[in-house]
Design an enzyme around this catalytic site. Structure first.
Site, PDB file in Angstrom:
ATOM      1  N   HIS A 189       0.834  -1.204   0.000  1.00  0.00           N
ATOM      2  CA  HIS A 189       0.000   0.000   0.000  1.00  0.00           C
ATOM      3  C   HIS A 189       0.873   1.260   0.000  1.00  0.00           C
ATOM      4  O   HIS A 189       0.618   2.186  -0.765  1.00  0.00           O
ATOM      5  CB  HIS A 189      -0.923   0.011   1.225  1.00  0.00           C
ATOM      6  N   HIS A 241       0.687  -2.157   9.517  1.00  0.00           N
ATOM      7  CA  HIS A 241       2.135  -2.382   9.330  1.00  0.00           C
ATOM      8  C   HIS A 241       3.015  -1.874  10.474  1.00  0.00           C
ATOM      9  O   HIS A 241       2.613  -1.057  11.281  1.00  0.00           O
ATOM     10  CB  HIS A 241       2.636  -1.715   8.034  1.00  0.00           C
TER      11      HIS A 241
HETATM   12  C1  LIG Z   1       1.584   9.541 -18.852  1.00  0.00           C
HETATM   13  C2  LIG Z   1       0.213   9.065 -19.055  1.00  0.00           C
HETATM   14  C3  LIG Z   1       0.010   8.146 -20.187  1.00  0.00           C
HETATM   15  C4  LIG Z   1      -1.168   7.281 -19.899  1.00  0.00           C
HETATM   16  C5  LIG Z   1      -1.505   6.419 -21.063  1.00  0.00           C
HETATM   17  C6  LIG Z   1      -2.341   5.260 -20.588  1.00  0.00           C
HETATM   18  C7  LIG Z   1      -3.346   4.866 -21.601  1.00  0.00           C
HETATM   19  C8  LIG Z   1      -4.429   3.999 -20.929  1.00  0.00           C
HETATM   20  C9  LIG Z   1      -5.737   4.133 -21.577  1.00  0.00           C
HETATM   21  C10 LIG Z   1      -6.906   4.196 -20.892  1.00  0.00           C
HETATM   22  C11 LIG Z   1      -6.990   4.290 -19.404  1.00  0.00           C
HETATM   23  C12 LIG Z   1      -8.060   3.447 -18.798  1.00  0.00           C
HETATM   24  C13 LIG Z   1      -7.704   1.981 -18.727  1.00  0.00           C
HETATM   25  C14 LIG Z   1      -6.839   1.670 -17.535  1.00  0.00           C
HETATM   26  C15 LIG Z   1      -6.257   0.255 -17.596  1.00  0.00           C
HETATM   27  C16 LIG Z   1      -5.358   0.049 -16.430  1.00  0.00           C
HETATM   28  C17 LIG Z   1      -5.006  -1.376 -16.319  1.00  0.00           C
HETATM   29  C18 LIG Z   1      -4.807  -1.663 -14.888  1.00  0.00           C
HETATM   30  O1  LIG Z   1      -3.930  -1.147 -14.278  1.00  0.00           O
HETATM   31  S1  LIG Z   1      -5.885  -2.740 -14.230  1.00  0.00           S
HETATM   32  C19 LIG Z   1      -5.173  -3.227 -12.776  1.00  0.00           C
HETATM   33  C20 LIG Z   1      -5.967  -2.801 -11.634  1.00  0.00           C
HETATM   34  N1  LIG Z   1      -5.407  -3.453 -10.507  1.00  0.00           N
HETATM   35  C21 LIG Z   1      -4.844  -2.766  -9.568  1.00  0.00           C
HETATM   36  O2  LIG Z   1      -4.744  -1.569  -9.611  1.00  0.00           O
HETATM   37  C22 LIG Z   1      -4.320  -3.582  -8.409  1.00  0.00           C
HETATM   38  C23 LIG Z   1      -3.704  -2.695  -7.391  1.00  0.00           C
HETATM   39  N2  LIG Z   1      -3.346  -3.491  -6.271  1.00  0.00           N
HETATM   40  C24 LIG Z   1      -2.093  -3.709  -5.916  1.00  0.00           C
HETATM   41  O3  LIG Z   1      -1.154  -3.269  -6.525  1.00  0.00           O
HETATM   42  C25 LIG Z   1      -1.924  -4.585  -4.670  1.00  0.00           C
HETATM   43  O4  LIG Z   1      -3.100  -5.237  -4.433  1.00  0.00           O
HETATM   44  C26 LIG Z   1      -1.548  -3.707  -3.447  1.00  0.00           C
HETATM   45  C27 LIG Z   1      -0.236  -2.960  -3.741  1.00  0.00           C
HETATM   46  C28 LIG Z   1      -2.653  -2.719  -3.149  1.00  0.00           C
HETATM   47  C29 LIG Z   1      -1.235  -4.590  -2.226  1.00  0.00           C
HETATM   48  O5  LIG Z   1      -2.005  -5.652  -2.183  1.00  0.00           O
HETATM   49  P1  LIG Z   1      -2.340  -6.422  -0.781  1.00  0.00           P
HETATM   50  O6  LIG Z   1      -2.950  -7.708  -1.222  1.00  0.00           O
HETATM   51  O7  LIG Z   1      -1.053  -6.605  -0.047  1.00  0.00           O
HETATM   52  O8  LIG Z   1      -3.283  -5.562  -0.020  1.00  0.00           O
HETATM   53  N1  LIG Z   2      -5.310   2.271   4.269  1.00  0.00           N
HETATM   54  C1  LIG Z   2      -5.705   0.995   4.375  1.00  0.00           C
HETATM   55  N2  LIG Z   2      -7.030   0.720   4.505  1.00  0.00           N
HETATM   56  C2  LIG Z   2      -7.422  -0.572   4.641  1.00  0.00           C
HETATM   57  N3  LIG Z   2      -6.609  -1.642   4.624  1.00  0.00           N
HETATM   58  C3  LIG Z   2      -5.290  -1.418   4.484  1.00  0.00           C
HETATM   59  C4  LIG Z   2      -4.779  -0.091   4.358  1.00  0.00           C
HETATM   60  N4  LIG Z   2      -3.426  -0.174   4.256  1.00  0.00           N
HETATM   61  C5  LIG Z   2      -3.112  -1.486   4.317  1.00  0.00           C
HETATM   62  N5  LIG Z   2      -4.227  -2.236   4.464  1.00  0.00           N
HETATM   63  C6  LIG Z   2      -4.311  -3.694   4.548  1.00  0.00           C
HETATM   64  O1  LIG Z   2      -3.186  -4.188   5.261  1.00  0.00           O
HETATM   65  C7  LIG Z   2      -2.669  -5.366   4.631  1.00  0.00           C
HETATM   66  C8  LIG Z   2      -1.241  -5.145   4.213  1.00  0.00           C
HETATM   67  O2  LIG Z   2      -1.215  -4.227   3.163  1.00  0.00           O
HETATM   68  P1  LIG Z   2      -0.003  -3.959   2.194  1.00  0.00           P
HETATM   69  O3  LIG Z   2       1.013  -5.049   2.371  1.00  0.00           O
HETATM   70  O4  LIG Z   2      -0.549  -3.863   0.818  1.00  0.00           O
HETATM   71  O5  LIG Z   2       0.545  -2.623   2.618  1.00  0.00           O
HETATM   72  C9  LIG Z   2      -3.579  -5.645   3.440  1.00  0.00           C
HETATM   73  O6  LIG Z   2      -4.521  -6.584   3.875  1.00  0.00           O
HETATM   74  P2  LIG Z   2      -5.118  -7.751   2.933  1.00  0.00           P
HETATM   75  O7  LIG Z   2      -4.029  -8.184   2.004  1.00  0.00           O
HETATM   76  O8  LIG Z   2      -5.568  -8.775   3.907  1.00  0.00           O
HETATM   77  O9  LIG Z   2      -6.246  -7.048   2.218  1.00  0.00           O
HETATM   78  C10 LIG Z   2      -4.228  -4.297   3.177  1.00  0.00           C
HETATM   79  O10 LIG Z   2      -5.513  -4.392   2.588  1.00  0.00           O
END
Ligand SMILES: CCCCCCCC/C=C\CCCCCCCC(=O)SCCNC(=O)CCNC(=O)[C@H](O)C(C)(C)COP(=O)(O)O
Ligand SMILES: Nc1ncnc2c1ncn2[C@@H]1O[C@H](COP(=O)(O)O)[C@@H](OP(=O)(O)O)[C@H]1O
Length: 279
Positions: A189, A241
């Site tokens: 995050h 965290h």
């Molecule tokens: C300079 C600018 C040029 C831009 C040109 C871009 C052209 C794009 C055209 C149109 C835009 C609209 C379409 C957008 C498509 C984008 C594709 C994606 O990115 S989809 C993916 C969505 N998924 C996420 O964003 C996932 C994010 N999550 C994470 O990274 C992880 O879950 C976490 C880091 C939040 C941590 O996970 P956790 O499980 O530990 O909580």
């Molecule tokens: N601002 C926020 N609000 C809610 N959940 C959060 C958060 N920041 C971190 N978390 C949760 O804390 C866990 C560790 O996050 P990360 O490693 O991406 O920093 C993740 O849990 P889950 O993976 O169980 O959803 C994430 O969703």
């Protein structure tokens, strides 16, 4: 049609945006960590889930199922992409179109996307956060599930064999009903929110200052997305965290932003490819 600003040199109260961001993000993390000290003992922190028990969560934002976490942060790259796209679209439309500048902006975005994928999603196998976790002694502990299975099958040997399996990602471990424990978990995050909002601010800031009273909708969308990210970063810093996990998330995000926005200032060949916002 208005003219394109020519100089990339922008300052806010005498400081460059890069310097301000370099100070603002660690301060935000420190502020959240300090504020977390005021959380009462009746809301204990669980290091395993990296959060407070939802039943006694000290705030709505301390719950993993808060709506902004689910719909904004967990789909963060989509929103950052959209905001950058809308910004670039209006930029191109309002200002003098330049295919070269657009190509450089798209290359910066591609670099950031590649790093985001490698760190959080997939790095020719498990993502770097998962590889670091495993390399620092982490493993998937299936003992909770094994205990249930032991009770069901009455076969301790089978259940014991389930304690550690060849599960190499946090997501895979959770899906298998296990606990991803024992290693260093770089905060995904913190990494995602700093990289995304840092990009949005650094891409827009040369234009924001020159057109503070006359910002187009693309700039407003980008700054609004950055502001929401900042709020969620503060919430992560406060409720989730350890400080070290937040610090490593910050270091990885800063390294990426450094390659995107500082390296082009220093190395001409990199500048040719990545350009600089506002130049
Ligand atoms: C300079 C600018 C040029 C831009 C040109 C871009 C052209 C794009 C055209 C149109 C835009 C609209 C379409 C957008 C498509 C984008 C594709 C994606 O990115 S989809 C993916 C969505 N998924 C996420 O964003 C996932 C994010 N999550 C994470 O990274 C992880 O879950 C976490 C880091 C939040 C941590 O996970 P956790 O499980 O530990 O909580
Ligand atoms: N601002 C926020 N609000 C809610 N959940 C959060 C958060 N920041 C971190 N978390 C949760 O804390 C866990 C560790 O996050 P990360 O490693 O991406 O920093 C993740 O849990 P889950 O993976 O169980 O959803 C994430 O969703």
């Amino acid at each position: 049609m208005s003219t394109q600003p020519s100089s990339p040199r922008t300052t806010i109260f005498g400081f460059s945006p890069l310097v301000l961001l370099t100070l603002a993000y660690p301060l935000t993390l420190a502020l959240g960590s300090l504020y977390s000290l005021t959380i009462p003992a009746s809301s204990p922190y669980n290091a395993l889930t990296q959060s407070h028990d939802p039943a006694t969560a000290p705030s709505y934002f301390a719950r993993k199922d808060n709506l902004i976490n689910i719909y904004f942060v967990k789909r963060g790259w989509f929103w950052f992409t959209l905001a950058l796209f809308v910004f670039q679209y209006y930029q191109h439309y309002v200002h003098t179109p330049s295919t070269r500048r657009l190509a450089q902006a798209a290359t910066r975005y591609a670099v950031a996307t590649a790093v985001w994928i490698l760190i959080t999603q997939w790095a020719f196998g498990p993502a770097i956060v998962d590889r670091t976790f495993a390399a620092s002694g982490g493993l998937c502990d299936l003992s909770a599930r094994a205990a249930v299975e032991e009770a069901r099958t009455d076969n301790a040997a089978v259940a014991a064999g389930k304690k550690v399996e060849g599960i190499v990602t946090g997501a895979g471990c959770r899906a298998a009903g296990g606990a991803w424990r024992g290693g260093h978990d770089i905060s995904g995050h913190v990494f995602l929110l700093i990289l995304g909002s840092g990009m949005l601010v650094l891409e827009t800031v040369p234009f924001v200052q020159r057109r503070w009273n006359n910002m187009h909708i693309g700039t407003k969308a980008a700054l609004g997305t950055a502001a929401l990210s900042w709020w969620m970063l503060l919430m992560t810093a406060t409720y989730f965290h350890t400080w070290f996990e937040k610090l490593t998330g910050l270091v990885v995000a800063f390294t990426t932003l450094g390659v995107m926005y500082i390296l082009p200032k220093e190395i001409e060949a990199v500048k040719q490819v990545l350009g600089q916002p506002g130049s």
